[in-house]
Design an enzyme around this catalytic site. Sequence first.
Site, mmCIF file in Angstrom:
data_model
loop_
_atom_site.group_PDB
_atom_site.id
_atom_site.type_symbol
_atom_site.label_atom_id
_atom_site.label_comp_id
_atom_site.label_asym_id
_atom_site.label_seq_id
_atom_site.Cartn_x
_atom_site.Cartn_y
_atom_site.Cartn_z
ATOM 1 N N GLU A 229 -22.571 -16.007 -34.442
ATOM 2 C CA GLU A 229 -23.273 -16.615 -35.562
ATOM 3 C C GLU A 229 -22.221 -16.882 -36.636
ATOM 4 O O GLU A 229 -21.484 -15.959 -37.025
ATOM 5 C CB GLU A 229 -24.338 -15.646 -36.102
ATOM 6 C CG GLU A 229 -25.124 -16.275 -37.222
ATOM 7 C CD GLU A 229 -26.265 -15.407 -37.721
ATOM 8 O OE1 GLU A 229 -26.564 -14.367 -37.109
ATOM 9 O OE2 GLU A 229 -26.857 -15.795 -38.749
ATOM 10 N N ARG B 296 -21.924 -1.891 -27.593
ATOM 11 C CA ARG B 296 -21.100 -2.452 -28.667
ATOM 12 C C ARG B 296 -19.834 -1.633 -28.824
ATOM 13 O O ARG B 296 -19.825 -0.445 -28.505
ATOM 14 C CB ARG B 296 -21.823 -2.301 -30.015
ATOM 15 C CG ARG B 296 -22.923 -3.202 -30.284
ATOM 16 C CD ARG B 296 -23.476 -2.906 -31.672
ATOM 17 N NE ARG B 296 -22.945 -3.845 -32.646
ATOM 18 C CZ ARG B 296 -23.414 -5.081 -32.795
ATOM 19 N NH1 ARG B 296 -24.397 -5.525 -32.055
ATOM 20 N NH2 ARG B 296 -22.894 -5.875 -33.703
ATOM 21 N N LYS C 2 -20.924 -7.232 -40.245
ATOM 22 C CA LYS C 2 -20.390 -8.396 -40.955
ATOM 23 C C LYS C 2 -20.876 -8.415 -42.398
ATOM 24 O O LYS C 2 -20.152 -8.832 -43.292
ATOM 25 C CB LYS C 2 -20.830 -9.689 -40.252
ATOM 26 C CG LYS C 2 -19.974 -10.017 -39.050
ATOM 27 C CD LYS C 2 -20.241 -11.441 -38.572
ATOM 28 C CE LYS C 2 -21.414 -11.452 -37.619
ATOM 29 N NZ LYS C 2 -21.623 -12.768 -36.993
HETATM 30 P P1 ATP Z 1 -24.979 -9.891 -36.917
HETATM 31 O O1 ATP Z 1 -25.110 -8.497 -37.406
HETATM 32 O O2 ATP Z 1 -24.648 -10.876 -37.986
HETATM 33 O O3 ATP Z 1 -25.997 -10.361 -35.915
HETATM 34 P P2 ATP Z 1 -23.197 -9.631 -34.730
HETATM 35 O O4 ATP Z 1 -22.121 -8.625 -34.894
HETATM 36 O O5 ATP Z 1 -24.258 -9.445 -33.731
HETATM 37 O O6 ATP Z 1 -23.664 -9.838 -36.163
HETATM 38 P P3 ATP Z 1 -22.739 -12.258 -33.675
HETATM 39 O O7 ATP Z 1 -21.967 -13.339 -34.305
HETATM 40 O O8 ATP Z 1 -24.179 -12.484 -33.458
HETATM 41 O O9 ATP Z 1 -22.504 -10.999 -34.547
HETATM 42 O O10 ATP Z 1 -22.034 -11.797 -32.356
HETATM 43 C C1 ATP Z 1 -21.595 -12.657 -31.359
HETATM 44 C C2 ATP Z 1 -21.491 -11.917 -30.067
HETATM 45 O O11 ATP Z 1 -20.598 -10.824 -30.200
HETATM 46 C C3 ATP Z 1 -22.823 -11.357 -29.616
HETATM 47 O O12 ATP Z 1 -22.963 -11.600 -28.227
HETATM 48 C C4 ATP Z 1 -22.713 -9.906 -29.907
HETATM 49 O O13 ATP Z 1 -23.473 -9.169 -29.013
HETATM 50 C C5 ATP Z 1 -21.209 -9.640 -29.755
HETATM 51 N N1 ATP Z 1 -20.809 -8.525 -30.597
HETATM 52 C C6 ATP Z 1 -20.985 -8.418 -31.925
HETATM 53 N N2 ATP Z 1 -20.542 -7.225 -32.377
HETATM 54 C C7 ATP Z 1 -20.063 -6.568 -31.302
HETATM 55 C C8 ATP Z 1 -19.467 -5.284 -31.110
HETATM 56 N N3 ATP Z 1 -19.281 -4.442 -32.117
HETATM 57 N N4 ATP Z 1 -19.094 -4.954 -29.861
HETATM 58 C C9 ATP Z 1 -19.269 -5.796 -28.834
HETATM 59 N N5 ATP Z 1 -19.830 -7.003 -28.949
HETATM 60 C C10 ATP Z 1 -20.222 -7.403 -30.159
HETATM 61 MG MG MG Z 2 -25.979 -11.154 -33.773
#
Ligand code: ATP
Ligand code: MG
Length: 618
Positions: free
Chosen positions: A95, A322, A332
């Site tokens: 995102e 994660r 974020k």
């Molecule tokens: P938000 O809290 O804004 O939703 P997010 O960390 O989920 O943030 P995204 O931009 O939606 O951010 O994440 C993109 C991809 O990265 C998604 O598939 C998410 O599952 C993965 N991702 C995000 N944070 C992690 C993490 N800490 N470890 C592994 N994968 C992650």
């Molecule tokens: Mg997300």
Amino acid sequence: MGRLGRGSISNKKSLTTKVTKDFTKYHKGKNQRFFAEGSQIPPIFVILKTIRMSEENINGRAETKPPVSFIEQFIIDDLKEGKNGGRIHTRFPPEPNGYLHIGHAKAICLDFGMAQKYGGKCNLRFDDTNPVKEEVEYIDSIKEDIRWLGFDWENREYYASDYFGKLYDFAVDLIKRGLAYVDDQPADIISSQKGTPSQPGIESPFRNRSVPESLDLFERMNEGEFDEGSRVLRAKVDMTSPNMQMRDPIIYRIIKSAHHRTGETWKVYPMYDFAHGQSDYFEGVTHSLCTLEFEVHRPLYDWLIDQLKTDEYRPRQIEFNRLNLTYTMMSKRKLLELVQEGKVSGWDDPRMPTLCGLRRRGYTPESIRKFVDLIGYTKVEAINDVSLLEHAVREDLNTRAPRVFAVLNPLKVIITNYPEGKIENVKLINNPEDESMGIREIPFSGEVFIEQDDFMENPSHKFFRLAPGTEVRLKGAYIVKCTGYKKDETGNIIEIHCTYDPATKSGGSGSEKKVKGTLHWVSAGHAVDAEVRLYDRLFNHEDPAGQKDEDYRNFLNPDSLKILKGCKVEPSLANIKPLDKFQFQRLGYFCTDYDSTREHPVFNRTVSLKDTWAKINK
Ligand code: ATP
Ligand code: MG
């Protein structure tokens, strides 16, 4: 060899390198939280603690690497079964509401890595369904960071907003099939009717309104006739489902903000759940890999695909844990707060866990990929020890960073019997780990700088560096003996006097003479003045964002940045460019900062040679 404080100048690999032992469960009082698979049980975090491992263990571990991850096994099985025509197609769906962090790297390495390994493709898809929080700046940075990590989406750069038309049509189709309805209730009432995991939800009074009425209202919602929050479109699934996500989830809401790509076209925007799986389907994605919090969304993902699919093809969602790291946080939203509140200098502050921050700190893409590979993919939420990341970058820089001399806290040494005005070049090996990196020559003279803490007026018996009457080797040059020192009026030592023994020149016939300490140095007349930024962990708590009653800001480490000016570096460092990486011998790994200029070189400490926190935390 200097024994107090810093690393040995010989470049032997440390036998006490710390690495994380996978899945060592370490229960830590109030930190006990756990995510049970797909359940609504409150989370406990398992902290993966470090253990001491010898170099042999680490190498042994690499050789006896566990078989493939459970995700890779699914992919292998699907290929064997010939699912989806034997295709592998993944996507990375950020995102664009912030910069990528090391957690995203874990997802990127999996999404792109699996596609690469199995001859498939990986799309980059921006999940831009919320017009309010998203910015073009983030899109550009995300692309830069993925490329930097070493991955390529070729021409497959997509946006969920590309599908707004198709998604709208699909929503209309669901209404026509009696599978969606407009609900006129406000959000709080809808959520109060959702029930609990053990209690079914209550049906909305609008659930059974007629198809033409829902169609008409949905169209008018999109024409801007109604206020934000006054109506939503809900899928008609099952208010009694044990899975809360299936209790008539909201799939569209009214947002009256311009979108960075579609402008004013839409007044209704799909929810994540309604956009994500469908986007996967439109793009022909076969394996939609995401983090564990989406596990409970999977039945809805599948339900929506069931309504959409026309043949055998269907994308499959698989969840993994994660990445969480000790002494930092991955949210974020909170990282944005640090930037906005000026707690850090920006998204690329070298203390941030963002990829641009790690890059500026001196991390290499290889070290990040290696780290991700070491921690692996599981179904258990955990916090990984940041020491393992630091270990990965040390290992990587050990092989690629040239060794140089830099004196951070200079103290002048005058070699009283060295011929006045004489300058000689001494030869030094650039990297004992890699002969091909060759040797360099640096000037030696009768005045050199050493580190202030390499001299002690009243040494303890374990101090093997310079002290009155003792001898040390100046690395690559001569053995010198301390004959005296000078103090200023406040008692600070400002100058050391030594004599040197010409017969002890390194590589010469008398060089076999042994002394216990070897010091790095820089010739005073040739030294380049530099600024050095010593970075440390941004937080002094293992899980700063996970403390219920305390704000993460209370755990900011006041010593996370120390700026040293007037450092002295060897003259070979006059021609450097940003992100060049070095081992400052005996001190750590450093890289050139973007602020660096020819006149004013600036270096960031990436990591010290040894893990100093391990000692502190004992
Ligand atoms: P938000 O809290 O804004 O939703 P997010 O960390 O989920 O943030 P995204 O931009 O939606 O951010 O994440 C993109 C991809 O990265 C998604 O598939 C998410 O599952 C993965 N991702 C995000 N944070 C992690 C993490 N800490 N470890 C592994 N994968 C992650
Ligand atoms: Mg997300």
